[in-house]
Design a protein around this motif. Structure first.
Motif, PDB file in Angstrom:
ATOM      1  N   GLU A 150       0.828  -1.208   0.000  1.00 19.94           N
ATOM      2  CA  GLU A 150       0.000   0.000   0.000  1.00 19.94           C
ATOM      3  C   GLU A 150       0.864   1.261   0.000  1.00 19.94           C
ATOM      4  N   MET A 151       1.979   1.218   0.725  1.00 20.66           N
ATOM      5  CA  MET A 151       2.872   2.372   0.738  1.00 20.66           C
ATOM      6  C   MET A 151       3.556   2.552  -0.614  1.00 20.66           C
ATOM      7  N   TYR A 152       3.895   1.455  -1.294  1.00 20.48           N
ATOM      8  CA  TYR A 152       4.447   1.563  -2.644  1.00 20.48           C
ATOM      9  C   TYR A 152       3.416   2.189  -3.582  1.00 20.48           C
ATOM     10  N   TRP A 153       2.177   1.789  -3.441  1.00 22.45           N
ATOM     11  CA  TRP A 153       1.112   2.358  -4.271  1.00 22.45           C
ATOM     12  C   TRP A 153       1.025   3.873  -4.065  1.00 22.45           C
ATOM     13  N   GLN A 154       1.006   4.299  -2.810  1.00 22.43           N
ATOM     14  CA  GLN A 154       0.916   5.733  -2.516  1.00 22.43           C
ATOM     15  C   GLN A 154       2.132   6.478  -3.054  1.00 22.43           C
ATOM     16  N   LEU A 155       3.307   5.903  -2.891  1.00 23.36           N
ATOM     17  CA  LEU A 155       4.540   6.531  -3.372  1.00 23.36           C
ATOM     18  C   LEU A 155       4.521   6.689  -4.886  1.00 23.36           C
ATOM     19  N   ALA A 156       4.031   5.685  -5.580  1.00 22.16           N
ATOM     20  CA  ALA A 156       4.003   5.702  -7.045  1.00 22.16           C
ATOM     21  C   ALA A 156       3.024   6.728  -7.597  1.00 22.16           C
ATOM     22  N   HIS A 157       2.099   7.195  -6.769  1.00 24.33           N
ATOM     23  CA  HIS A 157       1.072   8.123  -7.253  1.00 24.33           C
ATOM     24  C   HIS A 157       1.164   9.502  -6.611  1.00 24.33           C
ATOM     25  N   GLN A 158       2.330   9.851  -6.087  1.00 21.24           N
ATOM     26  CA  GLN A 158       2.513  11.190  -5.535  1.00 21.24           C
ATOM     27  C   GLN A 158       2.466  12.242  -6.639  1.00 21.24           C
ATOM     28  N   PRO A 159       1.904  13.419  -6.345  1.00 23.98           N
ATOM     29  CA  PRO A 159       1.956  14.513  -7.320  1.00 23.98           C
ATOM     30  C   PRO A 159       3.392  14.992  -7.505  1.00 23.98           C
ATOM     31  N   ALA A 160       3.695  15.473  -8.703  1.00 26.30           N
ATOM     32  CA  ALA A 160       5.076  15.832  -9.040  1.00 26.30           C
ATOM     33  C   ALA A 160       5.625  16.967  -8.188  1.00 26.30           C
ATOM     34  N   SER A 161       4.765  17.760  -7.566  1.00 24.04           N
ATOM     35  CA  SER A 161       5.263  18.872  -6.746  1.00 24.04           C
ATOM     36  C   SER A 161       5.729  18.405  -5.370  1.00 24.04           C
ATOM     37  N   THR A 162       5.464  17.150  -5.021  1.00 21.81           N
ATOM     38  CA  THR A 162       5.849  16.653  -3.694  1.00 21.81           C
ATOM     39  C   THR A 162       6.359  15.220  -3.776  1.00 21.81           C
ATOM     40  N   TRP A 163       7.349  14.977  -4.614  1.00 16.77           N
ATOM     41  CA  TRP A 163       7.922  13.648  -4.725  1.00 16.77           C
ATOM     42  C   TRP A 163       8.812  13.328  -3.524  1.00 16.77           C
ATOM     43  N   THR A 164       8.668  12.126  -3.003  1.00 16.41           N
ATOM     44  CA  THR A 164       9.557  11.585  -1.988  1.00 16.41           C
ATOM     45  C   THR A 164      10.648  10.780  -2.674  1.00 16.41           C
ATOM     46  N   HIS A 165      11.914  11.049  -2.335  1.00 14.47           N
ATOM     47  CA  HIS A 165      12.970  10.206  -2.900  1.00 14.47           C
ATOM     48  C   HIS A 165      13.212   8.975  -2.032  1.00 14.47           C
ATOM     49  N   GLU A 166      13.239   9.158  -0.712  1.00 14.21           N
ATOM     50  CA  GLU A 166      13.526   8.013   0.153  1.00 14.21           C
ATOM     51  C   GLU A 166      12.484   7.939   1.258  1.00 14.21           C
ATOM     52  N   LEU A 167      11.958   6.734   1.445  1.00 12.22           N
ATOM     53  CA  LEU A 167      10.924   6.484   2.443  1.00 12.22           C
ATOM     54  C   LEU A 167      11.383   5.320   3.311  1.00 12.22           C
ATOM     55  N   ASP A 168      11.362   5.506   4.629  1.00 10.84           N
ATOM     56  CA  ASP A 168      11.731   4.393   5.499  1.00 10.84           C
ATOM     57  C   ASP A 168      10.480   3.878   6.201  1.00 10.84           C
ATOM     58  N   LEU A 169      10.313   2.562   6.155  1.00 14.65           N
ATOM     59  CA  LEU A 169       9.167   1.890   6.751  1.00 14.65           C
ATOM     60  C   LEU A 169       9.664   0.912   7.796  1.00 14.65           C
ATOM     61  N   ARG A 170       8.999   0.869   8.943  1.00 10.25           N
ATOM     62  CA  ARG A 170       9.377  -0.079   9.991  1.00 10.25           C
ATOM     63  C   ARG A 170       8.168  -0.347  10.877  1.00 10.25           C
ATOM     64  N   PRO A 171       8.151  -1.512  11.525  1.00  9.62           N
ATOM     65  CA  PRO A 171       7.062  -1.795  12.469  1.00  9.62           C
ATOM     66  C   PRO A 171       7.116  -0.846  13.669  1.00  9.62           C
ATOM     67  N   GLN A 172       5.993  -0.669  14.298  1.00 12.96           N
ATOM     68  CA  GLN A 172       5.928   0.200  15.462  1.00 12.96           C
ATOM     69  C   GLN A 172       6.908  -0.245  16.556  1.00 12.96           C
ATOM     70  N   SER A 173       7.160  -1.554  16.618  1.00  9.05           N
ATOM     71  CA  SER A 173       8.021  -2.106  17.675  1.00  9.05           C
ATOM     72  C   SER A 173       9.508  -2.026  17.352  1.00  9.05           C
ATOM     73  N   GLU A 174       9.846  -1.656  16.116  1.00  9.73           N
ATOM     74  CA  GLU A 174      11.264  -1.683  15.684  1.00  9.73           C
ATOM     75  C   GLU A 174      12.043  -0.510  16.256  1.00  9.73           C
ATOM     76  N   ARG A 175      13.215  -0.757  16.816  1.00 11.78           N
ATOM     77  CA  ARG A 175      14.078   0.313  17.291  1.00 11.78           C
ATOM     78  C   ARG A 175      14.839   0.920  16.118  1.00 11.78           C
ATOM     79  N   PHE A 176      15.124   2.212  16.217  1.00  8.62           N
ATOM     80  CA  PHE A 176      15.922   2.874  15.172  1.00  8.62           C
ATOM     81  C   PHE A 176      16.598   4.093  15.756  1.00  8.62           C
TER      82      PHE A 176
END
Length: 227
Positions: free
Chosen positions: A201-227
């Protein structure tokens, strides 16, 4: 060329995330086509078995797909080759294999799709990264070195092609993806793993971003993951 839905090309479309990505884009009214070394059987998807690190055969296979379905609107690079071993037990062949699987395949995929995508007014080229894209770990020297290289390649492609209409983005999957193989390999509670449907679902949203607000890098992790 068949006049139909836009093409979403999923490279590295084995079980787990690859299959889920095919399903998400197909449900989103794309013609989803998978590419991979191992056949995806009984899936209900169009799939072309090919070695993406073999430039000749992979380029020919992608050209055939484009001739049939038109230039891809979305391309996802998802191959992975995980080697876990101490440095002294990691062979040069292990490093070459991980680089070939994850970096060379991305180069081949981009070279085969970017020109047709530019000619067709652009699209999205999404690359699956990992925790190892950001930091190496003991026993992961082959995997991390390839993932570092893949991240650098993606950054360069983004800077070169974003003005030509291609949204190049790198997705850092900072966690364990919940698949049958992962459950066998890890002792982690599946409730703390990343769900393939949520990632897709996040890939879908990323692929359909408007050109004025493109994300180059997106980090995804579970709520429980330390970072």
């Amino acid at each position: 060329m068949i006049d139909q839905k836009p093409l979403a090309l999923i490279a590295g479309a084995g079980g787990g995330l690859g299959r889920t990505l095919l399903n998400r884009f197909q449900d989103g009214n794309y013609h989803a086509v998978g590419l991979g070394r191992s056949a995806l059987t009984d899936s209900g998807f169009t799939f072309r078995q090919t070695n993406l690190s073999d430039e000749g055969t992979a380029t020919a296979a992608i050209a055939d797909i484009i001739a049939e379905y038109g230039p891809p609107k979305i391309v996802v690079h998802n191959p992975a080759e995980l080697v876990i071993a101490p440095f002294e037990k990691t062979s040069l062949a292990d490093y070459e294999r991980t680089w070939s699987s994850m970096v060379k395949s991305a180069i081949v995929l981009a070279k085969a799709t970017f020109d047709p995508m530019v000619a067709a007014n652009g699209g999205a080229f999404l690359v699956s990264g990992a925790t190892a894209s950001l930091r190496g770990g003991a026993g992961f020297s082959a995997f991390a070195s390839a993932k570092f290289a893949l991240r650098g390649l993606t950054q360069s492609l983004a800077r070169e092609y974003q003005t030509k209409g291609i949204h190049v983005a790198h997705v850092i999957l900072d966690g364990i993806i919940d698949t049958p193989h992962s459950r066998d390999l890890h002792t982690l509670d599946p409730g703390r793993m990343m769900k393939t449907e949520d990632i897709a679902e996040m890939y879908w949203q990323l692929a359909h971003q408007p050109a004025s607000t493109w994300t180059h890098e997106l980090d995804l992790r579970p709520q429980s993951e330390r970072f």
